[in-house]
Design a protein around this motif. Structure first.
Motif, mmCIF file in Angstrom:
data_model
loop_
_atom_site.group_PDB
_atom_site.id
_atom_site.type_symbol
_atom_site.label_atom_id
_atom_site.label_comp_id
_atom_site.label_asym_id
_atom_site.label_seq_id
_atom_site.Cartn_x
_atom_site.Cartn_y
_atom_site.Cartn_z
ATOM 1 N N SER A 32 12.969 -5.736 -4.139
ATOM 2 C CA SER A 32 11.954 -5.369 -3.149
ATOM 3 C C SER A 32 12.508 -5.339 -1.736
ATOM 4 N N ASN A 59 10.590 -1.941 2.684
ATOM 5 C CA ASN A 59 9.759 -1.621 1.519
ATOM 6 C C ASN A 59 8.368 -2.209 1.666
ATOM 7 N N TYR A 60 8.274 -3.427 2.173
ATOM 8 C CA TYR A 60 6.968 -4.054 2.361
ATOM 9 C C TYR A 60 6.169 -3.344 3.452
ATOM 10 N N VAL A 63 4.841 -0.187 1.972
ATOM 11 C CA VAL A 63 3.697 -0.382 1.084
ATOM 12 C C VAL A 63 2.392 -0.233 1.848
ATOM 13 N N ARG A 66 1.729 3.339 2.843
ATOM 14 C CA ARG A 66 1.448 4.278 1.754
ATOM 15 C C ARG A 66 0.077 4.071 1.122
ATOM 16 N N ALA A 69 -3.021 -1.563 1.052
ATOM 17 C CA ALA A 69 -2.715 -2.736 0.238
ATOM 18 C C ALA A 69 -3.545 -3.946 0.647
ATOM 19 N N PHE A 247 1.811 4.807 -6.212
ATOM 20 C CA PHE A 247 3.246 4.921 -5.953
ATOM 21 C C PHE A 247 3.942 5.909 -6.875
ATOM 22 N N GLN A 256 9.514 0.311 -2.911
ATOM 23 C CA GLN A 256 8.125 0.008 -2.566
ATOM 24 C C GLN A 256 7.344 -0.488 -3.781
ATOM 25 N N ILE A 257 7.651 0.079 -4.949
ATOM 26 C CA ILE A 257 6.991 -0.401 -6.173
ATOM 27 C C ILE A 257 7.347 -1.858 -6.426
ATOM 28 N N TYR A 260 5.463 -4.004 -3.821
ATOM 29 C CA TYR A 260 4.036 -4.128 -4.159
ATOM 30 C C TYR A 260 3.839 -5.039 -5.367
#
Length: 290
Positions: A32, A59-60, A63, A66, A69, A247, A256-257, A260
């Protein structure tokens, strides 16, 4: 010497089993923090499980850019928490009536409840969609309250159908059976009613069972995917698991996956670790008379 080898073999076996379950989680958390090209570049070596190379929080951050969250997390926390609290109350009351009170047909009722455990959720998911769509609903329309029909696309459709749980009732029943019934008789002599016995005697002695039921109720509520996908259309009402599908639209960002997935998995692990001792104790206690 033989006993030493058996003891050593047992430890090695436990370590191997622990690694089988821990390494995928470690890979997820470590990945991640890595960009996609580095995740695939490290797959062929032990570096895939180590925080080496270019590490960042991109990446966080991606998230939250995108998908909403924070909203998904809030929804899942709200839905799961309410389901746990109401589930503990409803299921413990049902189990108390089945295990401590004497009334005709209670064994048949318990048998029928346990029998529902063999029916998979997918079997009655569609009929349940039809039923919840027929239920009355009180809505706020401007400054007025009005009655409408249908629970689709609401919070309660994600909570109410899962409050009563056959396994939770059975588990509470087994645990309550291990509590001496002489306590009930002494309380009745002192003038206590059944609800007082439930509230002041049985439930205070059932802490481990409550913790276990809380975990076993929270997990499916948090991991729910199929049901919200069927009954919720509004993005602001969706839980975290439905957010995973976002995603895989357009360009797939594996970093990102992983970020998350870490966000929605680590809290569950922390919850289990916090209640681990109570979980093990209640399993042992309820199994005494099981």
């Amino acid at each position: 010497m033989t006993s030493l080898l058996k003891h050593l073999g047992g430890h090695i076996g436990r370590v191997v089993v622990a690694l089988v379950f821990a390494l995928p989680l470690l890979f997820m958390v470590v990945s991640s923090f890595k960009p996609d090209d580095q995740i695939f570049g490290d797959l062929g070596s032990v570096r895939a499980f180590l925080p080496l190379g270019t590490l960042s929080l991109n990446n966080y951050i991606g998230v939250f850019d995108r998908v909403p969250a924070a909203r998904f997390l809030l929804n899942s926390v709200l839905i799961s928490s309410i389901t746990v609290v109401l589930g503990i109350i409803v299921n413990s009351l049902a189990a108390f009536a089945l295990s401590r009170m004497r009334w005709p047909g209670r064994k048949a009722v318990l048998t029928a409840i346990i029998a529902t455990l063999i029916v998979p959720f997918e079997t009655f998911a569609l009929p349940m969609v039809w039923w919840v769509n027929q239920l009355p609903l009180l809505r706020v329309n401007g400054f007025h309250l009005e009655w409408t029909t249908g629970w689709m696309d609401t919070y309660q459709v994600q909570i109410v159908p899962f409050i009563a749980n056959a396994f939770s009732i059975f588990f509470f029943h087994q645990y309550f059976q291990s509590i001496p019934k002489e306590l009930d008789e002494a309380a009745i002599v002192d003038g206590a009613g059944w609800f007082t016995i439930y509230r002041r005697i049985v439930m205070p002695l059932s802490g481990p069972a409550v913790a276990t039921v809380a975990i076993l109720t929270f997990l499916p509520a948090w991991n729910s995917y199929l049901w919200p996908l069927m009954v919720v259309q509004s993005e602001e009402l969706r839980p975290v698991m439905v957010g995973i599908s976002y995603f895989f639209q357009l360009n797939v960002g594996w970093g990102q996956i992983m970020a998350y997935s870490s966000m929605i998995t680590v809290p569950i692990l922390a919850l289990f670790m916090a209640f681990q001792r109570s979980f093990v104790n209640s399993i042992a206690s309820s199994g005494v008379k099981g």
